[in-house]
Design a protein around this motif. Structure first.
Motif, PDB file in Angstrom:
ATOM      1  N   PHE A 149     -21.727 -71.620 -33.016  1.00  0.00           N
ATOM      2  CA  PHE A 149     -22.536 -70.629 -32.310  1.00  0.00           C
ATOM      3  C   PHE A 149     -23.486 -71.309 -31.343  1.00  0.00           C
ATOM      4  O   PHE A 149     -23.904 -72.450 -31.564  1.00  0.00           O
ATOM      5  N   THR A 150     -23.828 -70.586 -30.287  1.00  0.00           N
ATOM      6  CA  THR A 150     -24.768 -71.101 -29.299  1.00  0.00           C
ATOM      7  C   THR A 150     -26.124 -70.437 -29.470  1.00  0.00           C
ATOM      8  O   THR A 150     -26.231 -69.358 -30.083  1.00  0.00           O
ATOM      9  N   VAL A 151     -27.149 -71.072 -28.944  1.00  0.00           N
ATOM     10  CA  VAL A 151     -28.488 -70.490 -28.996  1.00  0.00           C
ATOM     11  C   VAL A 151     -28.514 -69.160 -28.250  1.00  0.00           C
ATOM     12  O   VAL A 151     -29.139 -68.196 -28.693  1.00  0.00           O
ATOM     13  N   SER A 152     -27.804 -69.090 -27.128  1.00  0.00           N
ATOM     14  CA  SER A 152     -27.808 -67.846 -26.345  1.00  0.00           C
ATOM     15  C   SER A 152     -27.204 -66.696 -27.143  1.00  0.00           C
ATOM     16  O   SER A 152     -27.675 -65.558 -27.061  1.00  0.00           O
ATOM     17  N   TYR A 177     -29.971 -68.391 -40.581  1.00  0.00           N
ATOM     18  CA  TYR A 177     -29.718 -67.321 -41.545  1.00  0.00           C
ATOM     19  C   TYR A 177     -28.437 -66.528 -41.242  1.00  0.00           C
ATOM     20  O   TYR A 177     -27.604 -66.333 -42.150  1.00  0.00           O
ATOM     21  N   PRO A 178     -28.229 -66.038 -40.002  1.00  0.00           N
ATOM     22  CA  PRO A 178     -26.991 -65.282 -39.747  1.00  0.00           C
ATOM     23  C   PRO A 178     -25.735 -66.113 -40.020  1.00  0.00           C
ATOM     24  O   PRO A 178     -24.722 -65.570 -40.469  1.00  0.00           O
ATOM     25  N   LEU A 179     -25.805 -67.423 -39.750  1.00  0.00           N
ATOM     26  CA  LEU A 179     -24.646 -68.278 -39.997  1.00  0.00           C
ATOM     27  C   LEU A 179     -24.368 -68.407 -41.495  1.00  0.00           C
ATOM     28  O   LEU A 179     -23.209 -68.394 -41.929  1.00  0.00           O
ATOM     29  N   LEU A 204     -21.589 -59.011 -37.863  1.00  0.00           N
ATOM     30  CA  LEU A 204     -20.630 -59.383 -36.821  1.00  0.00           C
ATOM     31  C   LEU A 204     -20.484 -60.898 -36.721  1.00  0.00           C
ATOM     32  O   LEU A 204     -19.415 -61.401 -36.358  1.00  0.00           O
ATOM     33  N   VAL A 205     -21.539 -61.632 -37.041  1.00  0.00           N
ATOM     34  CA  VAL A 205     -21.426 -63.091 -37.113  1.00  0.00           C
ATOM     35  C   VAL A 205     -20.406 -63.476 -38.183  1.00  0.00           C
ATOM     36  O   VAL A 205     -19.583 -64.379 -37.991  1.00  0.00           O
ATOM     37  N   GLY A 206     -20.431 -62.757 -39.307  1.00  0.00           N
ATOM     38  CA  GLY A 206     -19.458 -63.021 -40.358  1.00  0.00           C
ATOM     39  C   GLY A 206     -18.038 -62.800 -39.877  1.00  0.00           C
ATOM     40  O   GLY A 206     -17.134 -63.597 -40.184  1.00  0.00           O
TER      41      GLY A 206
END
Length: 407
Positions: A149-152, A177-179, A204-206
């Motif tokens: 994942f990117t910071v953006s 946390y989302p990761l 949605l990250v999942g």
């Protein structure tokens, strides 16, 4: 809660009607029916971080949906976030959360897990602590996870964007946390993840992490957030605007009666799962005056109590409410506390020792505000002769009572 039996798997179209009731977002659109038509038990994930001791009516909304999946023959995969609870979900926070240590998280889990189990069916239930896989990650694994994942992308979160624009600090652990939550979906190979609307980004990250790991991306289904008893913010234990599903019936009834009138349509829909027709009729009746708000609220309170304590408990709780608030009488069952041997009793200290107030200072404040009554009569002084208190009932505010007896 009245136990329900677990039926065999229903036809997909029938399941769809049951499982979409009361939901807010279902992504990808149109895919749920396709997955139900596969004719296999779907793995339906719900993650809960034990960061407080109670299970609220707001939390119960998503547990009801998870239970409906169980009743349709699917597998409930409950992720007990004993690891992520120590990180702290930054969702809807305007500052970095205070981190909990392992012992605090363990105590909260021990407190709320039995209640959660009562809300779900024992069949088709997996309970998985995410420390099972997250605590085993080494630095190489963490770097690999972060590389996806990117910071953006993380800054697409509305709460992060607002904090950044307001020059408020955001810790790197909050970005993680989302990761970590998404890694849970990979670990259990979830078909669907449930959550409140505030969890949409995390869920949605999942899905994204699953696809990057070679799995089929999970669907995401969210439910609305129940507004708390203050009528302003989502129900939360930290805001003390909640009702616990374990509250005694009379307290559950009384707290429900305190909600603002304009919350009733949402509460009918989310706490007792009234259908659209009933909620629409309620809105119309409240608007044109054909339904009295007090009558509707009593009906709501009775049905909430009945949902968690059985059908007879609703009318009994209503009678107890009327005894205290309409007839100005004390409840039938009042806890008893011993009186000190002093000739003069300092009320703030007495109330504090009995747990009727949180501290001596709160006790003084309640006396000063006229919120303390002895046998129904306001007490205007802080010190009272012991003889006046023997076998007397002290009332603090509307709902706190104690009978004081000679030791």
């Amino acid at each position: 809660m009245v136990p329900l039996t677990s039926p065999s798997m229903r036809p997909a179209s029938e399941q769809l009607e049951i499982l979409t009731r009361g939901t807010e977002v279902i992504l990808p659109e149109g895919e749920l029916l396709q997955r139900l038509q596969e004719g296999r038990p779907l793995r339906v994930k719900l993650g809960v971080d034990p960061t407080a001791p109670d299970v609220t009516l707001g939390w119960a909304v998503v547990f009801d949906l998870l239970r409906r999946f169980q009743e349709c023959g699917h597998i409930a995969v409950l992720i007990l976030g004993d690891f992520t609870a120590q990180v702290g979900d930054p969702t809807d926070k305007n500052a970095t959360r205070q981190r909990l240590d392992e012992s605090a998280v363990s105590a909260y889990a021990e407190s709320c897990l039995p209640t959660i189990k009562r809300l779900l069916l024992p069949e088709n239930l997996e309970i998985r602590p995410n420390s099972e896989w997250l605590s085993a990650l080494d630095m190489r694994d963490v770097l690999e996870l972060m590389s996806k994942f990117t910071v953006s992308r993380i800054m697409d979160r509305d709460d992060f964007t607002k904090r950044w624009e307001a020059n408020q600090s955001i810790s790197l652990i909050e970005f993680m946390y989302p990761l970590l939550q998404g890694r849970d979906s990979v670990a259990v190979n979830a078909d669907i993840e449930l959550g409140g609307t505030d969890q949409l980004f995390n869920n949605l990250v999942g899905r994204d992490l699953q696809e990057r790991s070679g799995q089929r991306g999970q669907m995401v289904i969210t439910v609305p957030l129940l507004v708390g008893t203050d009528g302003e913010k989502k129900m939360s234990q930290s805001l003390d605007n909640y009702i616990s599903v374990s509250d005694p019936p009379d307290q559950m009834f009384g707290k429900t009666m305190s909600i603002p009138d304009d919350l009733m349509p949402q509460w009918y829909a989310l706490t007792i799962f009234a259908d659209d027709e009933e909620v629409s009729a309620l809105r119309a009746g409240l608007a044109d005056g054909s339904i009295h708000p007090g009558d509707a609220k009593r009906d709501l309170a009775r049905r909430i109590v009945a949902r968690y304590w059985g059908s007879e408990a609703g009318p009994e709780a209503e009678a107890a409410f009327d005894r205290v608030f309409r007839n100005k009488q004390a409840p039938e069952e009042v806890p008893e506390f011993p009186l000190p041997d002093d000739d003069e009793i300092w009320l703030p200290g007495l109330l504090s020792s009995a747990g009727l107030v949180a501290s001596n200072s709160e006790g003084r404040r309640m006396v000063a505000q006229g919120a303390v009554k002895l046998d129904g009569v306001k007490v205007a002084v802080e010190s009272v002769a012991r003889g006046e208190l023997v076998d007397g009932v002290l009332q603090v505010g509307k709902r706190r009572f104690g009978r004081f007896v000679a030791s």
